[in-house]
Design a protein around this motif. Structure first.
Motif, PDB file in Angstrom:
ATOM      1  N   LEU A  63       0.645  -1.195  -0.126  1.00  0.00           N
ATOM      2  CA  LEU A  63       0.039   0.150  -0.015  1.00  0.00           C
ATOM      3  C   LEU A  63       0.612   1.264  -0.011  1.00  0.00           C
ATOM      4  O   LEU A  63       0.344   2.589  -0.089  1.00  0.00           O
ATOM      5  CB  LEU A  63      -0.949  -0.084   1.317  1.00  0.00           C
ATOM      6  CG  LEU A  63      -1.794  -1.035   1.353  1.00  0.00           C
ATOM      7  CD1 LEU A  63      -2.726  -1.049   2.723  1.00  0.00           C
ATOM      8  CD2 LEU A  63      -2.869  -0.888   0.091  1.00  0.00           C
ATOM      9  N   GLY A  64       2.192   0.997   0.165  1.00  0.00           N
ATOM     10  CA  GLY A  64       3.203   2.387  -0.011  1.00  0.00           C
ATOM     11  C   GLY A  64       2.894   3.100   1.369  1.00  0.00           C
ATOM     12  O   GLY A  64       2.901   2.794   2.391  1.00  0.00           O
ATOM     13  N   ASP A  65       3.018   4.504   0.936  1.00  0.00           N
ATOM     14  CA  ASP A  65       2.934   5.262   2.279  1.00  0.00           C
ATOM     15  C   ASP A  65       1.370   5.983   3.031  1.00  0.00           C
ATOM     16  O   ASP A  65       1.250   6.802   3.509  1.00  0.00           O
ATOM     17  CB  ASP A  65       3.912   6.641   2.044  1.00  0.00           C
ATOM     18  CG  ASP A  65       5.293   6.078   2.124  1.00  0.00           C
ATOM     19  OD1 ASP A  65       5.611   5.245   2.664  1.00  0.00           O
ATOM     20  OD2 ASP A  65       6.003   7.054   1.590  1.00  0.00           O
ATOM     21  N   SER A  66       0.427   5.162   2.131  1.00  0.00           N
ATOM     22  CA  SER A  66      -0.810   5.497   2.609  1.00  0.00           C
ATOM     23  C   SER A  66      -1.201   5.534   3.997  1.00  0.00           C
ATOM     24  O   SER A  66      -0.836   4.302   4.443  1.00  0.00           O
ATOM     25  CB  SER A  66      -1.943   4.968   1.507  1.00  0.00           C
ATOM     26  OG  SER A  66      -1.915   3.750   1.993  1.00  0.00           O
ATOM     27  N   PRO A  67      -2.099   6.416   4.678  1.00  0.00           N
ATOM     28  CA  PRO A  67      -2.311   6.158   6.065  1.00  0.00           C
ATOM     29  C   PRO A  67      -3.026   4.817   6.286  1.00  0.00           C
ATOM     30  O   PRO A  67      -3.046   4.110   7.213  1.00  0.00           O
ATOM     31  CB  PRO A  67      -3.387   7.307   6.352  1.00  0.00           C
ATOM     32  CG  PRO A  67      -2.847   8.323   5.344  1.00  0.00           C
ATOM     33  CD  PRO A  67      -2.549   7.704   4.185  1.00  0.00           C
ATOM     34  N   PHE A  68      -3.675   4.235   5.240  1.00  0.00           N
ATOM     35  CA  PHE A  68      -4.578   2.902   5.262  1.00  0.00           C
ATOM     36  C   PHE A  68      -3.635   1.880   5.672  1.00  0.00           C
ATOM     37  O   PHE A  68      -3.814   1.010   6.604  1.00  0.00           O
ATOM     38  CB  PHE A  68      -5.515   2.684   4.274  1.00  0.00           C
ATOM     39  CG  PHE A  68      -6.271   1.471   4.404  1.00  0.00           C
ATOM     40  CD1 PHE A  68      -7.139   1.383   5.104  1.00  0.00           C
ATOM     41  CD2 PHE A  68      -5.782   0.446   3.250  1.00  0.00           C
ATOM     42  CE1 PHE A  68      -7.933   0.283   5.184  1.00  0.00           C
ATOM     43  CE2 PHE A  68      -6.706  -0.750   3.523  1.00  0.00           C
ATOM     44  CZ  PHE A  68      -7.870  -0.855   4.507  1.00  0.00           C
ATOM     45  N   GLY A  69      -2.588   1.907   4.978  1.00  0.00           N
ATOM     46  CA  GLY A  69      -1.540   0.854   5.420  1.00  0.00           C
ATOM     47  C   GLY A  69      -0.937   0.892   6.792  1.00  0.00           C
ATOM     48  O   GLY A  69      -0.732  -0.156   7.407  1.00  0.00           O
ATOM     49  N   GLY A  70      -0.785   1.865   7.287  1.00  0.00           N
ATOM     50  CA  GLY A  70      -0.378   2.256   8.726  1.00  0.00           C
ATOM     51  C   GLY A  70      -1.445   1.592   9.777  1.00  0.00           C
ATOM     52  O   GLY A  70      -1.190   1.059  10.633  1.00  0.00           O
ATOM     53  N   VAL A  71      -2.653   2.057   9.161  1.00  0.00           N
ATOM     54  CA  VAL A  71      -4.063   1.611  10.044  1.00  0.00           C
ATOM     55  C   VAL A  71      -3.822   0.135   9.999  1.00  0.00           C
ATOM     56  O   VAL A  71      -3.966  -0.592  11.229  1.00  0.00           O
ATOM     57  CB  VAL A  71      -5.191   2.191   9.611  1.00  0.00           C
ATOM     58  CG1 VAL A  71      -6.346   1.299  10.251  1.00  0.00           C
ATOM     59  CG2 VAL A  71      -5.333   3.656   9.882  1.00  0.00           C
ATOM     60  N   VAL A  72      -3.822  -0.658   8.875  1.00  0.00           N
ATOM     61  CA  VAL A  72      -3.903  -2.111   8.666  1.00  0.00           C
ATOM     62  C   VAL A  72      -2.832  -2.650   9.447  1.00  0.00           C
ATOM     63  O   VAL A  72      -3.098  -3.891  10.472  1.00  0.00           O
ATOM     64  CB  VAL A  72      -3.979  -2.465   7.136  1.00  0.00           C
ATOM     65  CG1 VAL A  72      -3.926  -3.811   7.214  1.00  0.00           C
ATOM     66  CG2 VAL A  72      -5.216  -1.892   6.599  1.00  0.00           C
ATOM     67  N   SER A  73      -1.619  -2.105   9.221  1.00  0.00           N
ATOM     68  CA  SER A  73      -0.347  -2.620   9.985  1.00  0.00           C
ATOM     69  C   SER A  73      -0.514  -2.657  11.606  1.00  0.00           C
ATOM     70  O   SER A  73      -0.173  -3.417  12.226  1.00  0.00           O
ATOM     71  CB  SER A  73       0.738  -2.133   9.377  1.00  0.00           C
ATOM     72  OG  SER A  73       1.005  -1.010   9.881  1.00  0.00           O
ATOM     73  N   MET A  74      -1.009  -1.478  12.010  1.00  0.00           N
ATOM     74  CA  MET A  74      -1.089  -1.159  13.498  1.00  0.00           C
ATOM     75  C   MET A  74      -2.223  -2.160  14.177  1.00  0.00           C
ATOM     76  O   MET A  74      -2.035  -2.997  15.018  1.00  0.00           O
ATOM     77  CB  MET A  74      -1.415  -0.108  13.825  1.00  0.00           C
ATOM     78  CG  MET A  74      -0.369   1.146  13.549  1.00  0.00           C
ATOM     79  SD  MET A  74       0.977   1.038  14.705  1.00  0.00           S
ATOM     80  CE  MET A  74       0.706   2.502  15.495  1.00  0.00           C
TER      81      MET A  74
END
Length: 105
Positions: A63-74
């Motif tokens: 997902l690259g640097d999108s905030p959604f990728g951060g949410v899913v990984s957290m």
């Protein structure tokens, strides 16, 4: 586990997941004290890590640097940590029960 404990655990899990969802949006883009100190102390870090992180820098590489990728990984990380903690607790609870059975003879 009684009903009060179940409610407490459920509330804790919900709070942990809320924090995991909000963290990527509230986090500072500037490195924290630990990162900046590590850069000063180790100007030439190792080029190859021993193990590759499955979720590097709290992102999903797809997902690259999108905030959604951060949410899913957290959220994934939070669920994994809670599952590991539950498993460790179950092991110790099993040992405690086995110890009580052996001591009553």
């Amino acid at each position: 586990m009684n009903a009060r404990d179940k409610k407490f655990m459920t509330a804790g899990i919900i709070i942990a997941l809320i924090i995991a969802v909000l963290a990527p949006f509230l986090a500072s883009p500037n490195p924290d004290g630990l990162e900046s100190t590590a850069e000063k102390v180790m100007p030439n870090p190792e080029t190859e890590p021993v193990l590759e992180s499955p979720l590097p820098d709290y992102t999903l590489p797809a997902l690259g640097d999108s905030p959604f990728g951060g949410v899913v990984s957290m959220v994934i990380g939070t669920i994994l940590v809670l599952a590991i903690a539950y498993g460790v607790g179950a092991v110790f609870r099993g040992r405690e029960a086995a110890g009580e059975e052996g001591g009553e003879e």
